[in-house]
Design an enzyme around this catalytic site. Structure first.
Site, short mmCIF file in Angstrom:
data_model
loop_
_atom_site.label_atom_id
_atom_site.label_comp_id
_atom_site.label_asym_id
_atom_site.label_seq_id
_atom_site.Cartn_x
_atom_site.Cartn_y
_atom_site.Cartn_z
N GLY A 178 -12.80 74.09 -28.77
CA GLY A 178 -11.58 74.14 -29.59
C GLY A 178 -10.48 74.94 -28.90
N ARG B 194 -14.16 67.79 -25.81
CA ARG B 194 -15.60 67.97 -25.81
C ARG B 194 -16.15 66.85 -24.93
NH1 ARG B 194 -14.34 70.49 -31.01
NH2 ARG B 194 -15.05 72.61 -30.69
N ASP C 22 -19.33 79.43 -26.76
CA ASP C 22 -20.73 79.37 -26.33
C ASP C 22 -21.13 78.02 -25.73
OD1 ASP C 22 -21.37 81.95 -26.86
OD2 ASP C 22 -22.41 81.56 -28.74
N SER D 31 -19.25 75.85 -24.23
CA SER D 31 -18.64 75.78 -22.90
C SER D 31 -19.39 76.64 -21.89
CB SER D 31 -17.18 76.23 -22.96
OG SER D 31 -16.50 75.47 -23.95
N THR E 212 -11.99 81.45 -28.26
CA THR E 212 -12.26 80.77 -29.52
C THR E 212 -11.69 81.61 -30.66
OG1 THR E 212 -13.98 80.27 -31.17
CG2 THR E 212 -14.64 81.74 -29.40
N ASP F 112 -12.84 81.76 -33.50
CA ASP F 112 -13.92 82.10 -34.46
C ASP F 112 -14.57 83.46 -34.23
OD1 ASP F 112 -13.47 79.55 -35.44
OD2 ASP F 112 -15.01 78.65 -34.17
N ASP G 188 -17.00 84.13 -32.48
CA ASP G 188 -18.46 83.99 -32.54
C ASP G 188 -19.12 83.97 -31.15
OD1 ASP G 188 -17.39 81.57 -31.87
OD2 ASP G 188 -18.66 80.37 -33.17
N ARG H 59 -15.95 78.03 -38.34
CA ARG H 59 -17.22 77.28 -38.19
C ARG H 59 -18.35 77.98 -38.96
NH1 ARG H 59 -17.91 75.02 -32.13
NH2 ARG H 59 -17.63 77.19 -31.60
P1 ADP Z 1 -17.24 75.85 -27.69
O1 ADP Z 1 -17.13 76.03 -26.22
O2 ADP Z 1 -16.00 76.26 -28.41
O3 ADP Z 1 -18.50 76.44 -28.25
P2 ADP Z 1 -18.47 73.20 -27.90
O4 ADP Z 1 -19.74 73.73 -28.44
O5 ADP Z 1 -17.90 71.97 -28.49
O6 ADP Z 1 -17.29 74.27 -27.96
O7 ADP Z 1 -18.69 72.97 -26.34
C1 ADP Z 1 -17.65 72.48 -25.52
C2 ADP Z 1 -18.21 71.61 -24.42
O8 ADP Z 1 -19.12 72.36 -23.62
C3 ADP Z 1 -19.05 70.42 -24.89
O9 ADP Z 1 -18.30 69.30 -25.26
C4 ADP Z 1 -19.84 70.11 -23.64
O10 ADP Z 1 -19.07 69.40 -22.69
C5 ADP Z 1 -20.13 71.52 -23.10
N1 ADP Z 1 -21.47 71.93 -23.56
C6 ADP Z 1 -21.83 72.30 -24.80
N2 ADP Z 1 -23.15 72.55 -24.87
C7 ADP Z 1 -23.65 72.30 -23.64
C8 ADP Z 1 -24.96 72.35 -23.05
N3 ADP Z 1 -26.02 72.71 -23.76
N4 ADP Z 1 -25.07 72.03 -21.74
C9 ADP Z 1 -23.99 71.68 -21.02
N5 ADP Z 1 -22.75 71.60 -21.51
C10 ADP Z 1 -22.56 71.90 -22.79
#
Ligand code: ADP
Length: 324
Positions: A15, A76, A107, A109, A129, A131, A133, A175
Site C-alpha cells: 500500500g 502487489r 512485511d 514487501s 506503511t 498501519d 504494523d 488492516r
Molecule cells: P505490504 O508490503 O504492505 O505488507 P503486501 O503484503 O501486499 O504489502 O506485499 C507486497 C508485495 O510483496 C506482494 O504483492 C508480493 O509481490 C510481495 N510479497 C508478499 N509476500 C511475499 C512472500 N511471502 N514472498 C515473496 N514476496 C512476497
C-alpha cells in the site's frame, strides 16, 4: 571483503504511504553522493519483473518531498511470491548491473526483499506503511500523516454529531492492526475505541455506555472503530435500534492514505532512506531499517519478520480511562 555496490534499484511495494517520496528522494540523493548509480523501479516487484526502470538523477526527485503517494507507483505482485519469480527478478537485476536494492513497504514487501537477498542481490527494507504494523519498528512511514488526516476528518464529524446529538461510528484503516484507531481515538477524545487486538464484541457494554453518557448530558458519542473489526454500518443500525439514539457510520477509507506528508513523516523517511543506502554501501544485505527506542537501527529481515508487536498496554489503558 564486502561487495562494492555500484548501482542500486529502489522500489515501493504494497500500500502507498505518505512519505514514501521523501524516502525515495533520500535513497537517490544519498546513493548519488556516494558515487552509485540509481534506477527507479516502477510498480513494485511487478515493475522489476517487467523491467519498468527509470534512471534517477538528482533532479528526478526534485519537488517530491511534499507529495503524498509514490512517484514510482506501487503494486502487489503474485509472481514474486514464487521461487521462479524471485529468481527471475534477481537475473533481471544482474542483467542491468543492479547489485543493491532498497524496498520501501511493509512485511509482505520484506518477504520479497529477503528472497531477493537470498538470490544474491544485496537488499535492504525500509518500513513504509500507514498501519504501523512492522514489529521491529516503533515508527513506519506514513502513520503520522494518516492519523493526522483521519483526525481532521473526525473533528469535522464530531461537530455535526454534537449538533444533531448523534452517536457516530468512524471506521479508520489499519488492516489487522489497531494503532491508527488507538491514536485517533485518544487524539479526538472518543467515547469508545474499538481495537481488533482488544475488542471482545460486547456490544451491550457499548450500548450501556452510550445510554449512560446521554443520561449524563453528553451531546454526542464518538466510537472509533478499526478496519480489522469492520461492520460499522450494521453496528450503527443495531446501536440505533437498541438506544433510540440516531447513529451514523462513516468509513473514512482511502482519504487516509493520501495527502502531503507531515514533517515527522518527511524527516523519518529521509533518515531511513539515507540509512538504507549507508547499509548497502557497507556491503550489508537482508536488513530492515527501523526506529527503536529513539534511535535508527537495523535488523536482520528474518528476525524482524519473526518479531511480534502489540498495542502498547499503557496507551490502551489511558485511552480507556479518558474515554469513560
Ligand atoms: P505490504 O508490503 O504492505 O505488507 P503486501 O503484503 O501486499 O504489502 O506485499 C507486497 C508485495 O510483496 C506482494 O504483492 C508480493 O509481490 C510481495 N510479497 C508478499 N509476500 C511475499 C512472500 N511471502 N514472498 C515473496 N514476496 C512476497
Amino acid at each position: 571483503m564486502a561487495k562494492e555496490i555500484k548501482k542500486i534499484g529502489v522500489l515501493t511495494s504494497g500500500g502507498d504511504a505518505p512519505g514514501m517520496n521523501a524516502a525515495i528522494r533520500a535513497v537517490v540523493r544519498t546513493a548519488l553522493a556516494k558515487g552509485m548509480e540509481v534506477v527507479g523501479i516502477e510498480k513494485g516487484y511487478n515493475g522489476l519483473l517487467n523491467e519498468e526502470f527509470r534512471p534517477m538523477d538528482k533532479h528526478s526527485v526534485s519537488d517530491i518531498i511534499q507529495r503524498g503517494g509514490t512517484i514510482l507507483y506501487t503494486a502487489r505482485c503474485l509472481e514474486f511470491m514464487s521461487d521462479e519469480g524471485v529468481r527471475k527478478g534477481a537475473e533481471i537485476c544482474r542483467k542491468h548491473g543492479i547489485d543493491g536494492m532498497v524496498v520501501i513497504g511493509g512485511d509482505g514487501s520484506f518477504r520479497g526483499a529477503r528472497d531477493l537477498a537470498n538470490e544474491g542481490i544485496n537488499t535492504i527494507g525500509v518500513p513504509g506503511t500507514i498501519d504501523l504494523d512492522v514489529a521491529c519498528s516503533d515508527y513506519t512511514i506514513g502513520f503520522d500523516t494518516a492519523v493526522n488526516t483521519a483526525l481532521e476528518a473526525i473533528d469535522k464529524i464530531r461537530d455535526t454529531s454534537t449538533s444533531h446529538e448523534r452517536c457516530s461510528i468512524i471506521e479508520v484503516m489499519g488492516r489487522h492492526a489497531g494503532y491508527i484507531a488507538l491514536w485517533c481515538g485518544i487524539g479526538c477524545g472518543a467515547e469508545d475505541i474499538l481495537l481488533p487486538e482488544k475488542y471482545d464484541n460486547d456490544e451491550q457494554e457499548l450500548i450501556n455506555h452510550i445510554i449512560d453518557g446521554r443520561k449524563k448530558g453528553k451531546k454526542h458519542h464518538l466510537i472509533i472503530n478499526a478496519e480489522g473489526i469492520g461492520h460499522s454500518e450494521s453496528m450503527a443500525r443495531r446501536i440505533e435500534a437498541a438506544t433510540g439514539i440516531e447513529t451514523r457510520a462513516t468509513i473514512l477509507g482511502y482519504m487516509q492514505r493520501g495527502g502531503s506528508p507531515t514533517c515527522t513523516d518527511r524527516v523519518y523517511a529521509s533518515m531511513m532512506g539515507s540509512y538504507a543506502v549507508e547499509l548497502l554501501s557497507e556491503g550489508k544485505s537482508n536488513r530492515v531499517v527501523a526506529h527503536s527506542k529513539g534511535k535508527f537501527v537495523d535488523f536482520d529481515i528474518n528476525e524482524a519478520l519473526e518479531m511480534k508487536k502489540n498495542i502498547d498496554e499503557y496507551e490502551f489503558l489511558v485511552g480507556e480511562l479518558l474515554s469513560k
